[in-house]
Motif scaffolding. Structure first.
Motif, short mmCIF file in Angstrom:
data_model
loop_
_atom_site.label_atom_id
_atom_site.label_comp_id
_atom_site.label_asym_id
_atom_site.label_seq_id
_atom_site.Cartn_x
_atom_site.Cartn_y
_atom_site.Cartn_z
N GLU A 69 -4.59 8.88 4.73
CA GLU A 69 -4.50 8.93 6.21
C GLU A 69 -4.90 10.33 6.67
O GLU A 69 -4.05 11.19 6.94
CB GLU A 69 -3.09 8.51 6.64
N ALA A 105 0.24 5.10 1.57
CA ALA A 105 -0.69 5.66 2.55
C ALA A 105 -0.35 7.11 2.89
O ALA A 105 0.07 7.42 4.00
CB ALA A 105 -0.68 4.80 3.82
N VAL A 117 -2.82 3.05 11.89
CA VAL A 117 -2.09 2.41 10.78
C VAL A 117 -2.04 0.89 10.98
O VAL A 117 -2.15 0.12 10.02
CB VAL A 117 -0.69 3.04 10.62
N TRP A 147 10.01 11.87 13.21
CA TRP A 147 9.16 12.30 12.12
C TRP A 147 7.74 12.54 12.57
O TRP A 147 7.16 13.58 12.30
CB TRP A 147 9.17 11.24 11.01
N SER A 200 -0.66 11.13 3.81
CA SER A 200 -1.51 11.99 4.65
C SER A 200 -1.73 13.29 3.90
O SER A 200 -0.75 13.92 3.48
CB SER A 200 -0.80 12.30 5.98
N ARG A 239 0.84 -1.21 0.00
CA ARG A 239 0.00 0.00 0.00
C ARG A 239 0.87 1.25 0.00
O ARG A 239 2.05 1.24 0.37
CB ARG A 239 -0.98 0.01 1.16
N ARG A 261 6.96 1.24 3.22
CA ARG A 261 7.03 2.66 3.58
C ARG A 261 8.48 3.05 3.79
O ARG A 261 9.38 2.20 3.76
CB ARG A 261 6.21 2.93 4.83
N TYR A 283 -1.61 7.82 15.18
CA TYR A 283 -0.98 7.21 14.00
C TYR A 283 -0.74 5.71 14.22
O TYR A 283 -1.11 4.88 13.39
CB TYR A 283 0.34 7.91 13.67
N LEU A 294 10.16 5.41 9.15
CA LEU A 294 9.16 4.76 10.01
C LEU A 294 9.58 3.36 10.45
O LEU A 294 8.77 2.61 10.99
CB LEU A 294 7.81 4.72 9.28
N1 GLU Z 1 0.64 8.46 6.45
C1 GLU Z 1 2.05 8.39 6.57
C2 GLU Z 1 2.71 9.42 5.67
O1 GLU Z 1 2.09 10.28 5.15
C3 GLU Z 1 2.60 7.02 6.23
C4 GLU Z 1 2.26 6.02 7.23
C5 GLU Z 1 2.79 4.64 6.93
O2 GLU Z 1 3.15 4.36 5.78
O3 GLU Z 1 2.80 3.83 7.84
O4 GLU Z 1 3.87 9.39 5.47
#
Ligand code: GLU
Length: 285
Positions: free
Chosen positions: A41, A7, A183, A282, A9, A5, A197, A179, A201
């Protein structure tokens, strides 16, 4: 079947770093005959801008990155986050906290992946829960869950160390989620088998692995890719003047050619791919 995925924001426009992340997630799925999902998100009410969502979808189409199924929106899933929060409360693993960011910074004696580590001030105290945030008692949660491992495709198998974050907030005072909780629940709900990702993270996965154990969720594999950085080594960010994908799209640039360049690791002057940025703070929540 593998499911990855992207994702984003909608807190600001997408930039080249997002295009790279989306391309990696898309190609990991497609290269293995799998499925690629898109999730918005958008639960951070103060920062979330709904008008950006259409731009994101246009950016993805412009890049030639097709996703499978409906776009998922976190804002539509608040009930599932609240229900998980109640479950964790019933397990005695959450406690209310009213400490301010400044108080935490003042009292903290350690720094974790997200900055000052909350020193546990409200744990075991009789705090008015009305309007409070709810924190995970990480020591109690680890005692319950036992030793946990998780695997990143690139970095190998890790021993989960959620305690490096301290007692994280799982339910914000303004939202029945955070978050980390949202998530983790979403990746399970969306059937994500390869959580793809950026490496900023990486450490968050220690917490997510713990939450999976506590909430009986399936355990995916992770793929934390390198980040695009500027010449000074800092992550690309809109506020630092990188052109947005929308700017590029509207100026008539060929989006699919850009995706091809990113696949070939051909980046604009001054931008490079940094592997191993595993601990850059972050997240602000
Ligand atoms: N929503 C987060 C972002 O904008 C990513 C979160 C994730 O991939 O776990 O970077």
């Amino acid at each position: 079947m593998i499911v990855t995925r992207f994702a984003p924001s909608p807190n600001g426009p997408l930039h080249l770093g997002h295009a790279y992340a989306a391309t990696v997630a898309h190609d990991l799925a497609r290269g293995r005959g799998g499925s690629f999902r898109l999730r918005i998100e958008d639960i951070d009410g103060a920062r979330s801008r709904s008008e950006l969502v259409d731009e994101f979808l246009a950016d993805m189409r412009w890049l030639g990155l097709d996703w499978d199924g409906e776009v998922a929106f976190q804002s539509a899933r608040l009930e599932s986050y609240a229900a998980a929060g109640e479950r964790l409360k019933a397990m005695g693993l959450l406690y209310p906290c009213r400490c301010t960011r400044a108080e935490i910074a003042e009292a903290a004696t350690a720094t974790g992946p997200d900055g000052p580590v909350y020193p546990g001030t409200c744990r075991g105290r009789n705090v008015d829960p009305d309007g409070a945030a709810w924190r995970l008692d990480v020591a109690a949660a680890v005692a319950l869950a036992g030793v946990l491992e998780w695997t990143d495709e690139l970095a190998g198998t890790q021993c989960a160390a959620p305690e490096i974050f301290g007692d994280v907030v799982l339910l914000r005072k303004d939202l029945p989620a955070s978050y980390h909780l949202a998530v983790t629940l979403d990746d399970a709900a969306d059937g994500i088998s390869l959580v793809t990702r950026g490496s900023d993270l990486f450490a968050a996965s220690h917490i997510h692995r713990l939450l999976q154990a506590l909430l009986d969720l399936p355990v995916p594999v992770w793929h934390h890719h390198g980040l695009l950085v500027e010449a000074d080594g800092r992550k690309l960010a809109k506020r630092r003047g990188s052109p947005t994908l929308a700017d590029r799209r509207q100026s008539g640039e060929d989006g699919k050619a850009l995706t091809e360049a990113l696949r070939a690791h051909r980046f604009p002057a001054g931008i490079s791919l940094a592997e191993g940025l595993h601990s850059e703070p972050w997240h602000t929540y």
